[in-house]
Motif scaffolding. Structure first.
Motif, mmCIF file in Angstrom:
data_model
loop_
_atom_site.group_PDB
_atom_site.id
_atom_site.type_symbol
_atom_site.label_atom_id
_atom_site.label_comp_id
_atom_site.label_asym_id
_atom_site.label_seq_id
_atom_site.Cartn_x
_atom_site.Cartn_y
_atom_site.Cartn_z
ATOM 1 N N VAL A 9 0.830 -1.208 0.000
ATOM 2 C CA VAL A 9 0.000 0.000 0.000
ATOM 3 C C VAL A 9 0.869 1.265 0.000
ATOM 4 C CG1 VAL A 9 -1.611 1.366 1.395
ATOM 5 C CG2 VAL A 9 -1.987 -1.078 1.115
ATOM 6 N N VAL A 10 2.001 1.218 0.711
ATOM 7 C CA VAL A 10 2.855 2.400 0.840
ATOM 8 C C VAL A 10 3.708 2.621 -0.407
ATOM 9 C CG1 VAL A 10 4.758 3.425 2.147
ATOM 10 C CG2 VAL A 10 2.895 2.241 3.348
ATOM 11 N N PHE A 11 4.307 1.557 -0.962
ATOM 12 C CA PHE A 11 5.347 1.720 -1.980
ATOM 13 C C PHE A 11 4.919 1.370 -3.405
ATOM 14 C CE2 PHE A 11 7.790 1.119 1.961
ATOM 15 C CZ PHE A 11 8.567 2.270 1.910
ATOM 16 N N SER A 12 3.773 0.775 -3.601
ATOM 17 C CA SER A 12 3.372 0.436 -4.969
ATOM 18 C C SER A 12 2.577 1.584 -5.590
ATOM 19 C CB SER A 12 2.521 -0.840 -4.967
ATOM 20 O OG SER A 12 1.210 -0.550 -4.501
ATOM 21 N N ARG A 13 2.282 1.425 -6.856
ATOM 22 C CA ARG A 13 1.441 2.408 -7.559
ATOM 23 C C ARG A 13 -0.032 2.026 -7.471
ATOM 24 N NH1 ARG A 13 3.751 2.608 -13.423
ATOM 25 N NH2 ARG A 13 3.915 0.362 -13.006
ATOM 26 N N ARG A 14 -0.359 1.196 -6.490
ATOM 27 C CA ARG A 14 -1.730 0.726 -6.255
ATOM 28 C C ARG A 14 -2.300 0.083 -7.531
ATOM 29 N NH1 ARG A 14 -3.229 4.063 -1.881
ATOM 30 N NH2 ARG A 14 -1.301 4.461 -0.703
ATOM 31 N N ARG A 15 -3.298 0.723 -8.135
ATOM 32 C CA ARG A 15 -3.936 0.107 -9.300
ATOM 33 C C ARG A 15 -2.951 -0.097 -10.447
ATOM 34 N NH1 ARG A 15 -9.612 2.499 -11.066
ATOM 35 N NH2 ARG A 15 -10.022 1.682 -8.976
ATOM 36 N N GLY A 16 -1.957 0.799 -10.560
ATOM 37 C CA GLY A 16 -0.969 0.660 -11.622
ATOM 38 C C GLY A 16 -0.039 -0.521 -11.433
ATOM 39 N N ASP A 37 17.771 5.434 -5.728
ATOM 40 C CA ASP A 37 17.185 6.642 -5.151
ATOM 41 C C ASP A 37 16.873 6.389 -3.681
ATOM 42 O OD1 ASP A 37 15.303 4.764 -5.832
ATOM 43 O OD2 ASP A 37 13.681 6.223 -6.006
ATOM 44 N N ALA A 38 16.619 7.473 -2.938
ATOM 45 C CA ALA A 38 16.385 7.360 -1.499
ATOM 46 C C ALA A 38 15.131 6.536 -1.204
ATOM 47 C CB ALA A 38 16.258 8.759 -0.894
ATOM 48 N N ALA A 39 14.082 6.733 -2.014
ATOM 49 C CA ALA A 39 12.848 5.971 -1.790
ATOM 50 C C ALA A 39 13.087 4.473 -1.968
ATOM 51 C CB ALA A 39 11.765 6.450 -2.749
ATOM 52 N N GLY A 40 13.922 4.105 -2.946
ATOM 53 C CA GLY A 40 14.216 2.700 -3.164
ATOM 54 C C GLY A 40 14.969 2.083 -1.997
ATOM 55 N N TYR A 41 15.940 2.825 -1.473
ATOM 56 C CA TYR A 41 16.672 2.314 -0.302
ATOM 57 C C TYR A 41 15.741 2.178 0.905
ATOM 58 C CZ TYR A 41 21.192 2.766 -2.619
ATOM 59 O OH TYR A 41 22.258 2.599 -3.468
ATOM 60 N N GLY A 42 14.848 3.164 1.101
ATOM 61 C CA GLY A 42 13.903 3.077 2.219
ATOM 62 C C GLY A 42 12.975 1.889 2.088
ATOM 63 N N ALA A 43 12.471 1.659 0.874
ATOM 64 C CA ALA A 43 11.584 0.518 0.648
ATOM 65 C C ALA A 43 12.313 -0.800 0.889
ATOM 66 C CB ALA A 43 11.034 0.568 -0.773
ATOM 67 N N THR A 44 13.586 -0.865 0.500
ATOM 68 C CA THR A 44 14.355 -2.101 0.684
ATOM 69 C C THR A 44 14.632 -2.360 2.164
ATOM 70 O OG1 THR A 44 15.408 -1.696 -1.447
ATOM 71 C CG2 THR A 44 16.441 -3.317 -0.020
ATOM 72 N N ILE A 45 14.947 -1.304 2.912
ATOM 73 C CA ILE A 45 15.181 -1.477 4.349
ATOM 74 C C ILE A 45 13.917 -1.975 5.049
ATOM 75 C CG2 ILE A 45 15.671 -0.214 6.483
ATOM 76 C CD1 ILE A 45 17.539 1.574 4.843
ATOM 77 N N LEU A 46 12.772 -1.384 4.698
ATOM 78 C CA LEU A 46 11.516 -1.832 5.300
ATOM 79 C C LEU A 46 11.162 -3.255 4.868
ATOM 80 C CD1 LEU A 46 9.321 1.388 5.161
ATOM 81 C CD2 LEU A 46 10.373 0.313 7.147
ATOM 82 N N ALA A 47 11.493 -3.616 3.622
ATOM 83 C CA ALA A 47 11.261 -4.998 3.186
ATOM 84 C C ALA A 47 12.109 -5.969 4.012
ATOM 85 C CB ALA A 47 11.597 -5.129 1.704
#
Length: 215
Positions: free
Chosen positions: A33-40, A189-199
């Motif tokens: 829900v946080v990191f995807s493009r939802r419907r996309g 990018d910073a968002a990618g690193y954040g998403a990977t850490i949370l994963a």
């Protein structure tokens, strides 16, 4: 997420977390829900998503009737497919070859990446085959149903085998004997690193009981 390497790490970690436990699957839904493009990030065809959900539901019912936990199975496998849809929709042509070579070298990595690219190409061609088959049935005044399923499956199987033979011949003509080199360019990018850490945190949380985490 722009960096294909980080996307691959997230896909592996989140799939393992969702498959391992119900808590891990719940965290995976939140991550999506946080990191995807939802419907996309979902399949373009609602029918394809419906077929996947129906198959999971039938398998869950069979699991429940045989004494297993069908609800848990459906919840966890739905999260696994959700991440698979996300990874497929985020993918760009050629990036599997680049990631494979960057991670595992010009030998095994190149071969794995090439196999992955050919598999993704086969999936894309399958979507085209479905669209063309439905168009042909409409032109003939026929409807898509069970009677058309077997001829369609045979046609798709024959088409995929023919394309595989053509790709093999093309690689042989070009002198491919295994391995190769590419010059990949990644865009971390910073968002990618954040998403990977949370994963990674989701994966760790899926391995321990929730009571040990919050108490």
């Amino acid at each position: 997420m722009q960096d294909a390497r980080l996307r691959l790490v997230c896909t592996v970690l989140l799939s393992l977390a969702a498959f391992h436990s119900v808590a891990g699957a719940a965290f995976v839904y939140l991550w999506w829900v946080v990191f995807s493009r939802r419907r996309g990030s979902l399949p373009t065809s609602p029918r394809a998503a419906g077929i996947v959900l129906l198959t999971l539901a039938l398998t869950a019912l069979l699991t429940a009737f045989t004494g297993g936990d069908g609800v848990s199975y459906f919840f966890r496998l739905s999260a696994v497919f959700l991440i698979a849809f996300w990874a497929y929709r985020e993918r760009e042509p050629g990036e599997l070859l680049a990631v494979g070579t960057a991670l595992f070298g010009r030998g095994l990595g190149f071969d794995l990446g090439l196999a992955g690219e050919m598999g993704m190409e086969a999936l894309a061609s399958l979507e085209t085959d479905v669209a063309r088959t439905r168009m042909a049935l409409q032109l003939k005044g026929k409807r898509w149903g069970r009677n058309a399923l077997v001829p369609f499956a045979l046609t798709v199987l024959h088409g995929q085998m023919r394309r595989s033979a053509e790709r093999a011949a093309l690689l042989a003509v070009r002198g491919y004997r295994g391995g190769g080199s590419v010059c990949p360019e990644f865009r971390p990018d910073a968002a990618g690193y954040g998403a990977t850490i949370l994963a990674g945190m989701v994966f760790i949380f899926s391995l321990v009981p929730l009571g040990d985490v919050f108490i």
